[in-house]
Write a protein that holds these residues in place. Structure first.
Motif, PDB file in Angstrom:
ATOM      1  N   MET A  54       0.984  -1.113  -0.051  1.00  0.00           N
ATOM      2  CA  MET A  54       0.050  -0.247  -0.108  1.00  0.00           C
ATOM      3  C   MET A  54       1.167   1.374  -0.016  1.00  0.00           C
ATOM      4  SD  MET A  54      -3.042   1.093   2.629  1.00  0.00           S
ATOM      5  CE  MET A  54      -2.286   0.958   4.166  1.00  0.00           C
ATOM      6  N   LEU A  55       0.779   2.028  -0.966  1.00  0.00           N
ATOM      7  CA  LEU A  55       1.500   3.166  -1.343  1.00  0.00           C
ATOM      8  C   LEU A  55       0.801   4.466  -0.538  1.00  0.00           C
ATOM      9  CD1 LEU A  55       4.127   4.780  -2.463  1.00  0.00           C
ATOM     10  CD2 LEU A  55       2.696   5.195  -4.535  1.00  0.00           C
ATOM     11  N   ARG A  56       1.536   5.419   0.193  1.00  0.00           N
ATOM     12  CA  ARG A  56       0.818   6.419   0.613  1.00  0.00           C
ATOM     13  C   ARG A  56       1.342   7.843   0.137  1.00  0.00           C
ATOM     14  NH1 ARG A  56       2.078   3.042   4.384  1.00  0.00           N
ATOM     15  NH2 ARG A  56       3.717   4.369   4.960  1.00  0.00           N
ATOM     16  N   VAL A  57       0.576   8.761  -0.134  1.00  0.00           N
ATOM     17  CA  VAL A  57       0.787  10.068  -0.893  1.00  0.00           C
ATOM     18  C   VAL A  57       0.038  11.020  -0.175  1.00  0.00           C
ATOM     19  CG1 VAL A  57       1.112  11.461  -2.744  1.00  0.00           C
ATOM     20  CG2 VAL A  57       1.312   8.848  -3.134  1.00  0.00           C
ATOM     21  N   PRO A  58       0.811  11.703   1.110  1.00  0.00           N
ATOM     22  CA  PRO A  58       0.093  12.658   1.691  1.00  0.00           C
ATOM     23  C   PRO A  58      -0.047  13.979   0.979  1.00  0.00           C
ATOM     24  CG  PRO A  58       2.067  12.362   2.711  1.00  0.00           C
ATOM     25  CD  PRO A  58       2.011  11.388   1.588  1.00  0.00           C
ATOM     26  N   ARG A  59      -1.139  14.705   1.256  1.00  0.00           N
ATOM     27  CA  ARG A  59      -1.343  15.999   0.908  1.00  0.00           C
ATOM     28  C   ARG A  59      -1.992  16.946   1.722  1.00  0.00           C
ATOM     29  NH1 ARG A  59      -4.259  15.318  -4.831  1.00  0.00           N
ATOM     30  NH2 ARG A  59      -5.617  14.290  -3.428  1.00  0.00           N
ATOM     31  N   VAL A  60      -1.969  18.210   2.067  1.00  0.00           N
ATOM     32  CA  VAL A  60      -2.317  18.888   3.095  1.00  0.00           C
ATOM     33  C   VAL A  60      -3.351  19.795   2.309  1.00  0.00           C
ATOM     34  CG1 VAL A  60      -1.977  20.566   4.765  1.00  0.00           C
ATOM     35  CG2 VAL A  60      -0.496  18.818   4.451  1.00  0.00           C
ATOM     36  N   LYS A  61      -4.599  20.093   2.469  1.00  0.00           N
ATOM     37  CA  LYS A  61      -5.533  20.873   2.370  1.00  0.00           C
ATOM     38  C   LYS A  61      -5.598  22.192   3.020  1.00  0.00           C
ATOM     39  CE  LYS A  61      -9.330  18.426   3.033  1.00  0.00           C
ATOM     40  NZ  LYS A  61     -10.521  17.962   3.323  1.00  0.00           N
ATOM     41  N   PRO A  62      -5.889  23.224   2.402  1.00  0.00           N
ATOM     42  CA  PRO A  62      -5.792  24.720   2.906  1.00  0.00           C
ATOM     43  C   PRO A  62      -6.424  24.788   4.175  1.00  0.00           C
ATOM     44  CG  PRO A  62      -6.299  24.394   0.379  1.00  0.00           C
ATOM     45  CD  PRO A  62      -6.596  23.381   0.847  1.00  0.00           C
ATOM     46  N   ASP A  63      -7.719  24.023   4.498  1.00  0.00           N
ATOM     47  CA  ASP A  63      -8.488  24.034   5.762  1.00  0.00           C
ATOM     48  C   ASP A  63      -7.756  23.507   6.720  1.00  0.00           C
ATOM     49  OD1 ASP A  63      -8.951  21.506   5.155  1.00  0.00           O
ATOM     50  OD2 ASP A  63     -10.852  21.763   5.076  1.00  0.00           O
ATOM     51  N   GLY A  64      -6.800  23.025   6.522  1.00  0.00           N
ATOM     52  CA  GLY A  64      -5.761  22.519   7.695  1.00  0.00           C
ATOM     53  C   GLY A  64      -6.023  20.942   7.836  1.00  0.00           C
ATOM     54  N   GLY A  65      -7.013  20.272   7.203  1.00  0.00           N
ATOM     55  CA  GLY A  65      -6.958  18.966   7.067  1.00  0.00           C
ATOM     56  C   GLY A  65      -5.963  18.237   5.917  1.00  0.00           C
ATOM     57  N   GLY A  66      -6.374  17.040   5.700  1.00  0.00           N
ATOM     58  CA  GLY A  66      -5.397  16.595   4.568  1.00  0.00           C
ATOM     59  C   GLY A  66      -6.106  15.373   3.861  1.00  0.00           C
ATOM     60  N   THR A  67      -5.680  14.912   2.897  1.00  0.00           N
ATOM     61  CA  THR A  67      -5.903  13.747   2.289  1.00  0.00           C
ATOM     62  C   THR A  67      -4.607  12.821   2.010  1.00  0.00           C
ATOM     63  OG1 THR A  67      -5.463  14.358  -0.028  1.00  0.00           O
ATOM     64  CG2 THR A  67      -7.795  14.858   1.042  1.00  0.00           C
ATOM     65  N   ALA A  94      -9.695  11.414   3.397  1.00  0.00           N
ATOM     66  CA  ALA A  94      -9.796  12.672   3.720  1.00  0.00           C
ATOM     67  C   ALA A  94      -9.693  12.889   5.264  1.00  0.00           C
ATOM     68  CB  ALA A  94     -11.197  13.461   3.382  1.00  0.00           C
ATOM     69  N   THR A  95      -8.820  13.499   5.952  1.00  0.00           N
ATOM     70  CA  THR A  95      -8.594  13.535   7.292  1.00  0.00           C
ATOM     71  C   THR A  95      -8.763  15.006   7.873  1.00  0.00           C
ATOM     72  OG1 THR A  95      -6.389  13.968   7.478  1.00  0.00           O
ATOM     73  CG2 THR A  95      -7.178  11.602   7.177  1.00  0.00           C
ATOM     74  N   THR A  96      -8.889  15.075   9.272  1.00  0.00           N
ATOM     75  CA  THR A  96      -8.926  16.564   9.706  1.00  0.00           C
ATOM     76  C   THR A  96      -7.781  16.696  10.518  1.00  0.00           C
ATOM     77  OG1 THR A  96      -9.924  15.605  11.645  1.00  0.00           O
ATOM     78  CG2 THR A  96     -11.579  16.409  10.217  1.00  0.00           C
ATOM     79  N   TYR A  97      -6.522  15.848  10.397  1.00  0.00           N
ATOM     80  CA  TYR A  97      -5.561  16.286  11.161  1.00  0.00           C
ATOM     81  C   TYR A  97      -4.304  17.050  10.307  1.00  0.00           C
ATOM     82  CZ  TYR A  97      -6.196  11.785  13.753  1.00  0.00           C
ATOM     83  OH  TYR A  97      -6.639  10.823  14.525  1.00  0.00           O
ATOM     84  N   GLN A  98      -3.875  17.872  11.413  1.00  0.00           N
ATOM     85  CA  GLN A  98      -3.032  19.103  10.971  1.00  0.00           C
ATOM     86  C   GLN A  98      -1.706  18.584  10.347  1.00  0.00           C
ATOM     87  OE1 GLN A  98      -4.014  22.292  11.044  1.00  0.00           O
ATOM     88  NE2 GLN A  98      -5.885  21.533  11.979  1.00  0.00           N
ATOM     89  N   THR A  99      -1.138  17.427  10.575  1.00  0.00           N
ATOM     90  CA  THR A  99       0.173  17.121  10.037  1.00  0.00           C
ATOM     91  C   THR A  99      -0.016  15.790   9.281  1.00  0.00           C
ATOM     92  OG1 THR A  99       0.838  15.879  11.904  1.00  0.00           O
ATOM     93  CG2 THR A  99       1.197  18.143  12.146  1.00  0.00           C
ATOM     94  N   GLN A 100       1.089  15.632   8.220  1.00  0.00           N
ATOM     95  CA  GLN A 100       0.953  14.511   7.574  1.00  0.00           C
ATOM     96  C   GLN A 100       1.419  13.165   8.258  1.00  0.00           C
ATOM     97  OE1 GLN A 100       3.861  15.291   4.331  1.00  0.00           O
ATOM     98  NE2 GLN A 100       2.647  16.651   3.409  1.00  0.00           N
ATOM     99  N   LEU A 109      -0.841   9.889   8.526  1.00  0.00           N
ATOM    100  CA  LEU A 109      -0.359   8.477   8.245  1.00  0.00           C
ATOM    101  C   LEU A 109      -0.468   7.735   9.245  1.00  0.00           C
ATOM    102  CD1 LEU A 109       2.663   9.754   6.260  1.00  0.00           C
ATOM    103  CD2 LEU A 109       0.755   8.536   5.153  1.00  0.00           C
ATOM    104  N   SER A 110      -0.161   8.094  10.570  1.00  0.00           N
ATOM    105  CA  SER A 110      -0.306   7.235  11.689  1.00  0.00           C
ATOM    106  C   SER A 110      -1.883   6.861  11.843  1.00  0.00           C
ATOM    107  CB  SER A 110       0.121   7.794  13.011  1.00  0.00           C
ATOM    108  OG  SER A 110      -0.194   7.154  14.015  1.00  0.00           O
TER     109      SER A 110
END
Length: 74
Positions: A1-14, A31-37, A41-42
């Motif tokens: 499983m490959l993961r590619v994190p991206r941060v959204k402007p609203d502070g969440g990320g995908t 889609a997550t609400t976490y502030q950091t990648q 990922l965790s």
């Protein structure tokens, strides 16, 4: 499983990951609400089995958005 994190402007990320389907792969986006990648990922790693089960179910029922299985936090 490959993961590619991206941060959204609203502070969440995908987090984008690939679901293995025999020799093929299906791209999934969580889609997550976490502030950091690192946090996102965790979270994905802790719940990976559940997200894979949900992704397979959605793929089987044809629930795709632009060719992606779209998931959100549990």
């Amino acid at each position: 499983m490959l993961r590619v994190p991206r941060v959204k402007p609203d502070g969440g990320g995908t987090i984008t990951f690939f679901l293995a389907l025999g020799a093929g792969r299906q791209m999934c986006r969580l889609a997550t609400t976490y502030q950091t990648q690192k946090q996102a990922l965790s979270y994905l790693q802790r719940h990976r089995t559940e997200f894979e089960r949900i992704a397979r179910t959605r793929l089987a029922s044809g629930e795709l958005e632009d060719g992606l299985v779209v998931l959100s936090m549990l």
